[in-house]
Design an enzyme around this catalytic site. Structure first.
Site, PDB file in Angstrom:
ATOM      1  N   ASN A   1       4.349   5.191  -4.562  1.00  0.00           N
ATOM      2  CA  ASN A   1       4.814   5.254  -3.104  1.00  0.00           C
ATOM      3  C   ASN A   1       5.513   3.879  -2.857  1.00  0.00           C
ATOM      4  OD1 ASN A   1       4.778   4.921  -0.346  1.00  0.00           O
ATOM      5  ND2 ASN A   1       2.854   4.453  -0.223  1.00  0.00           N
ATOM      6  N   TRP A   2       6.828   3.998  -2.880  1.00  0.00           N
ATOM      7  CA  TRP A   2       7.753   2.760  -2.927  1.00  0.00           C
ATOM      8  C   TRP A   2       7.929   2.236  -1.582  1.00  0.00           C
ATOM      9  CZ3 TRP A   2      12.739   2.332  -5.939  1.00  0.00           C
ATOM     10  CH2 TRP A   2      12.543   2.016  -7.333  1.00  0.00           C
ATOM     11  N   LYS A   3       7.180   2.705  -0.344  1.00  0.00           N
ATOM     12  CA  LYS A   3       7.268   2.125   0.694  1.00  0.00           C
ATOM     13  C   LYS A   3       8.888   1.706   1.398  1.00  0.00           C
ATOM     14  CE  LYS A   3       2.581   0.575   0.256  1.00  0.00           C
ATOM     15  NZ  LYS A   3       1.488  -0.090   0.520  1.00  0.00           N
TER      16      LYS A   3
ATOM     17  N   HIS B   1      -0.379   8.043   6.346  1.00  0.00           N
ATOM     18  CA  HIS B   1      -0.587   6.791   5.421  1.00  0.00           C
ATOM     19  C   HIS B   1      -1.071   5.788   6.717  1.00  0.00           C
ATOM     20  CE1 HIS B   1       0.012   3.226   3.351  1.00  0.00           C
ATOM     21  NE2 HIS B   1       0.138   3.827   2.337  1.00  0.00           N
TER      22      HIS B   1
ATOM     23  N   GLU C   1      -0.245   2.689   6.916  1.00  0.00           N
ATOM     24  CA  GLU C   1       0.860   2.100   7.420  1.00  0.00           C
ATOM     25  C   GLU C   1       1.681   2.768   8.585  1.00  0.00           C
ATOM     26  OE1 GLU C   1       2.540   1.120   3.883  1.00  0.00           O
ATOM     27  OE2 GLU C   1       1.069  -0.263   3.487  1.00  0.00           O
TER      28      GLU C   1
ATOM     29  N   GLU D   1      -7.517   5.950   0.706  1.00  0.00           N
ATOM     30  CA  GLU D   1      -7.013   4.567   0.708  1.00  0.00           C
ATOM     31  C   GLU D   1      -7.602   3.679   1.631  1.00  0.00           C
ATOM     32  OE1 GLU D   1      -2.804   4.603  -1.129  1.00  0.00           O
ATOM     33  OE2 GLU D   1      -2.566   4.671   1.175  1.00  0.00           O
TER      34      GLU D   1
ATOM     35  N   GLY E   1      -2.345  -3.446  -0.720  1.00  0.00           N
ATOM     36  CA  GLY E   1      -1.566  -4.396  -0.687  1.00  0.00           C
ATOM     37  C   GLY E   1      -2.253  -5.693  -0.928  1.00  0.00           C
TER      38      GLY E   1
ATOM     39  N   SER F   1      -4.286  -1.315  -3.960  1.00  0.00           N
ATOM     40  CA  SER F   1      -4.183  -2.331  -5.110  1.00  0.00           C
ATOM     41  C   SER F   1      -4.461  -1.801  -6.729  1.00  0.00           C
ATOM     42  CB  SER F   1      -5.318  -3.511  -4.771  1.00  0.00           C
ATOM     43  OG  SER F   1      -4.784  -4.036  -3.581  1.00  0.00           O
TER      44      SER F   1
ATOM     45  N   GLY G   1       1.308   1.670  -4.684  1.00  0.00           N
ATOM     46  CA  GLY G   1       2.197   1.219  -4.086  1.00  0.00           C
ATOM     47  C   GLY G   1       3.094   0.152  -4.889  1.00  0.00           C
ATOM     48  N   GLY G   2       2.563  -1.354  -4.695  1.00  0.00           N
ATOM     49  CA  GLY G   2       3.407  -2.246  -5.280  1.00  0.00           C
ATOM     50  C   GLY G   2       3.514  -2.212  -6.668  1.00  0.00           C
TER      51      GLY G   2
HETATM   52  P1  PGA Z   1      -0.849  -0.587  -2.907  1.00  0.00           P
HETATM   53  O1  PGA Z   1      -0.292   0.490  -1.907  1.00  0.00           O
HETATM   54  O2  PGA Z   1      -0.779  -0.045  -4.179  1.00  0.00           O
HETATM   55  O3  PGA Z   1       0.333  -1.917  -2.923  1.00  0.00           O
HETATM   56  O4  PGA Z   1      -1.934  -1.415  -2.538  1.00  0.00           O
HETATM   57  C1  PGA Z   1      -0.969   1.835  -2.046  1.00  0.00           C
HETATM   58  C2  PGA Z   1      -0.620   2.560  -0.572  1.00  0.00           C
HETATM   59  O5  PGA Z   1      -0.224   1.960   0.255  1.00  0.00           O
HETATM   60  O6  PGA Z   1      -0.173   3.731  -0.874  1.00  0.00           O
END
Ligand code: PGA
Length: 253
Positions: free
Chosen positions: A5-7, A94, A96, A169, A175, A216, A237-238
């Site tokens: 997930n590149w956001k 999600h 966010e 999540e 993050g 994370s 994500g990251g």
């Molecule tokens: P993260 O994000 O791995 O950077 O914690 C995960 C996500 O929001 O899908």
């Protein structure tokens, strides 16, 4: 299933480099689906590259606007458009997006899921508690309420429910560098599966969705997390932004 997930990250150049690198580095014998979710503006570009490499990376969108078909929606992206540009998957709910859009209710998300399923897109449906709910021992209450959005899918043909994957999540882990502990992940995944089986009644339909963990995930913790009971994959994500790190995590999973 391992999802990148590149956001809100990336450029045409970095998408190109990532697909080139991951295509060359992931283990082709690994049967786990490998899903790449770049920002929507790079979906078409990514699809062409994936086709060129003729490999097993699948394309997913981070966004869909399932509502308001009867009204104009500036900036909206419909299920049909996602299908048209070659997306196979879509992330819905999600935290966010929930946060950005304000208090979005289940009806809104149910509609997103229904529209996506009507175009035969596969869903990655995210749920997760915030820190306060965890501290108040309200994690299950919170997750149950979010999962109820899937219980409202009345107009959807049962068979299409098989296209739904759930991603757990915990918001406090996203993050933050603080992934949930193995025990906690196992208990929560068990609860989610049980809730879907018993409360939503999907076990009667013989439908048992996979449940991914996200929050994370990195190269150091991925093996422990993926080996946890009831964890069927990862949403990253990251750590997915770096193609070599992502490929290593994928190969270890
Ligand atoms: P993260 O994000 O791995 O950077 O914690 C995960 C996500 O929001 O899908």
């Amino acid at each position: 299933m391992i999802v990148a997930n590149w956001k809100m990250n990336g450029t045409r150049q970095s998408v190109t480099e990532w697909i080139d690198s991951v295509s060359g580095n992931i283990d082709i014998d690994n049967i786990n689906p490998c899903i790449f979710c770049p920002p929507a503006c790079y979906l078409e570009h990514a699809r062409k590259l994936i086709e060129k490499h003729n490999n097993r990376i699948k394309l997913g969108s981070q966004i869909i606007n399932g509502t308001n078909y009867d009204k104009p929606l500036t900036g909206g992206i419909s299920a049909k458009m996602l299908k048209d540009v070659g997306a196979e998957y879509v992330i819905i709910g999600h935290s966010e997006q929930r946060d950005f859009l304000g208090k979005i209710n289940n009806n809104f998300l149910t509609e997103d899921v229904e529209k996506a399923l009507s175009e035969n897109l596969k869903i990655i449906f995210c749920v997760g508690e915030d820190f306060q709910s965890k501290e108040n021992s309200e994690t299950y209450l919170c997750l149950g309420e979010q999962l109820d959005a899937l219980g409202q899918l009345h107009s959807t043909h049962e068979n299409k429910l098989r296209s739904i994957t759930v991603a757990y999540e915990p918001i406090w882990a996203i993050g933050s560098g603080l992934n949930a502990e193995k025990d906690y992940i196992e208990e929560t995944h068990e609860f989610i599966k049980k809730y879907i089986n018993d409360h939503l009644g999907w076990s009667q339909l013989d439908i048992y969705p996979a449940v991914l963990y996200g929050g994370s995930v990195n190269l150091d913790n991925c093996e422990e997390i993926i080996s946890s009971t009831d964890v069927d994959g990862l949403l990253i994500g990251g750590a997915s932004l770096n193609s070599e790190t992502f490929s290593k995590i994928y190969n270890l999973s």
